[in-house]
Write an enzyme that holds these catalytic residues in place. Sequence first.
Site, PDB file in Angstrom:
ATOM      1  N   ASN A  42       1.101  -1.009  -0.076  1.00 51.53           N
ATOM      2  CA  ASN A  42       0.091  -0.095  -0.385  1.00 51.53           C
ATOM      3  C   ASN A  42       1.309   1.276  -0.185  1.00 51.53           C
ATOM      4  OD1 ASN A  42      -1.469   2.337   0.982  1.00 51.53           O
ATOM      5  ND2 ASN A  42      -3.009   0.166   1.528  1.00 51.53           N
ATOM      6  N   ASP A  91      -1.017  -3.800   9.588  1.00 49.16           N
ATOM      7  CA  ASP A  91      -2.539  -4.383   9.302  1.00 49.16           C
ATOM      8  C   ASP A  91      -3.544  -3.109  10.051  1.00 49.16           C
ATOM      9  OD1 ASP A  91      -3.839  -6.322   7.891  1.00 49.16           O
ATOM     10  OD2 ASP A  91      -5.204  -6.984   9.320  1.00 49.16           O
TER      11      ASP A  91
HETATM   12  P1  ITT Z   1      -1.161  -4.024   3.242  1.00 48.73           P
HETATM   13  O1  ITT Z   1      -1.683  -5.329   3.072  1.00 48.73           O
HETATM   14  O2  ITT Z   1      -0.211  -4.784   1.547  1.00 48.73           O
HETATM   15  O3  ITT Z   1       0.066  -3.409   3.788  1.00 48.73           O
HETATM   16  P2  ITT Z   1      -3.430  -3.121   2.319  1.00 48.73           P
HETATM   17  O4  ITT Z   1      -4.390  -2.009   2.008  1.00 48.73           O
HETATM   18  O5  ITT Z   1      -4.226  -4.379   2.078  1.00 48.73           O
HETATM   19  O6  ITT Z   1      -2.206  -3.236   2.892  1.00 48.73           O
HETATM   20  P3  ITT Z   1      -4.554  -4.358   4.696  1.00 48.73           P
HETATM   21  O7  ITT Z   1      -4.979  -5.315   4.918  1.00 48.73           O
HETATM   22  O8  ITT Z   1      -3.971  -3.391   6.804  1.00 48.73           O
HETATM   23  O9  ITT Z   1      -3.772  -2.976   3.914  1.00 48.73           O
HETATM   24  O10 ITT Z   1      -6.196  -2.916   4.712  1.00 48.73           O
HETATM   25  C1  ITT Z   1      -5.708  -1.770   5.517  1.00 48.73           C
HETATM   26  C2  ITT Z   1      -6.967  -0.874   4.707  1.00 48.73           C
HETATM   27  O11 ITT Z   1      -7.694  -0.262   5.819  1.00 48.73           O
HETATM   28  C3  ITT Z   1      -6.147   0.358   3.646  1.00 48.73           C
HETATM   29  O12 ITT Z   1      -7.058  -0.495   2.345  1.00 48.73           O
HETATM   30  C4  ITT Z   1      -7.934   1.261   4.013  1.00 48.73           C
HETATM   31  O13 ITT Z   1      -8.460   0.731   3.226  1.00 48.73           O
HETATM   32  C5  ITT Z   1      -7.781   1.094   5.159  1.00 48.73           C
HETATM   33  N1  ITT Z   1      -6.705   2.326   6.140  1.00 48.73           N
HETATM   34  C6  ITT Z   1      -5.831   1.363   6.857  1.00 48.73           C
HETATM   35  N2  ITT Z   1      -5.276   3.066   7.492  1.00 48.73           N
HETATM   36  C7  ITT Z   1      -6.146   3.884   6.769  1.00 48.73           C
HETATM   37  C8  ITT Z   1      -5.217   5.241   6.721  1.00 48.73           C
HETATM   38  O14 ITT Z   1      -4.655   6.151   7.378  1.00 48.73           O
HETATM   39  N3  ITT Z   1      -5.863   5.838   6.269  1.00 48.73           N
HETATM   40  C9  ITT Z   1      -7.237   5.881   5.271  1.00 48.73           C
HETATM   41  N4  ITT Z   1      -7.893   4.503   4.564  1.00 48.73           N
HETATM   42  C10 ITT Z   1      -6.841   3.922   5.488  1.00 48.73           C
END
Ligand code: ITT
Length: 198
Positions: A10, A70
């Site tokens: 991400n 996560d």
């Molecule tokens: P990785 O697993 O590769 O790290 P991912 O985007 O799939 O990337 P997650 O499974 O942890 O990561 O999902 C986290 C989601 O939660 C992310 O895609 C956003 O939609 C939301 N999210 C997390 N932190 C956030 C933030 O600071 N601001 C806005 N949305 C956030």
Amino acid sequence: MKELLVATGNAGKVRELEALLEGTGITLRSLRDFPHLPPTVEDGDSFEKNAIKKAREASAGTGLPVIADDSGLLVAALDGRPGVYSARYAGDGCSDADNNLKLLGELVDVPMSRRGAAFRCVIALCFPDGGCRTFGGELHGVITDEPSGDGGFGYDPLFMVPEYGMTLAELPLEVKNRISHRGRAVAALTQYLLENPF
Ligand code: ITT
């Protein structure tokens, strides 16, 4: 120089983690340096389990100490959803815009007084010997009824921080990083690394 691999695909997380760990003496490596590392299947039912799984697999595959994040959004009126499914709330391969649209749709009849929500972040630090620790942080706010701002990523344009009267997407990155779930988790991580250098 200490090296830590940040195991995330991400780009928004990478930007924030790089800024948060600047000046700590740690050199960050990214998954771009390890294109053959298979992606982790995130099948855990908690942020802790998924963060550990991502960091442990990347550490075993590279021989480096790894951090993995996560995180997700917990909306009170939706009984804590989307939670661990935040990235794929609107379906596999969906965009941030798809997720935000789905969230607004689910909350369409919910008044502002009942739109409380929290972001939660768990960062796992894992070593090639399999040892792991986790660090957590939360930020509370309110889900607005239309997107505002173009900073940040994910649900930021809908996440109003009452103390600032702005969404996370409207706040400068340094302010978001000071108050955010991720900023708080990283503060706990850096404190630990200061006391326990690797
Ligand atoms: P990785 O697993 O590769 O790290 P991912 O985007 O799939 O990337 P997650 O499974 O942890 O990561 O999902 C986290 C989601 O939660 C992310 O895609 C956003 O939609 C939301 N999210 C997390 N932190 C956030 C933030 O600071 N601001 C806005 N949305 C956030």
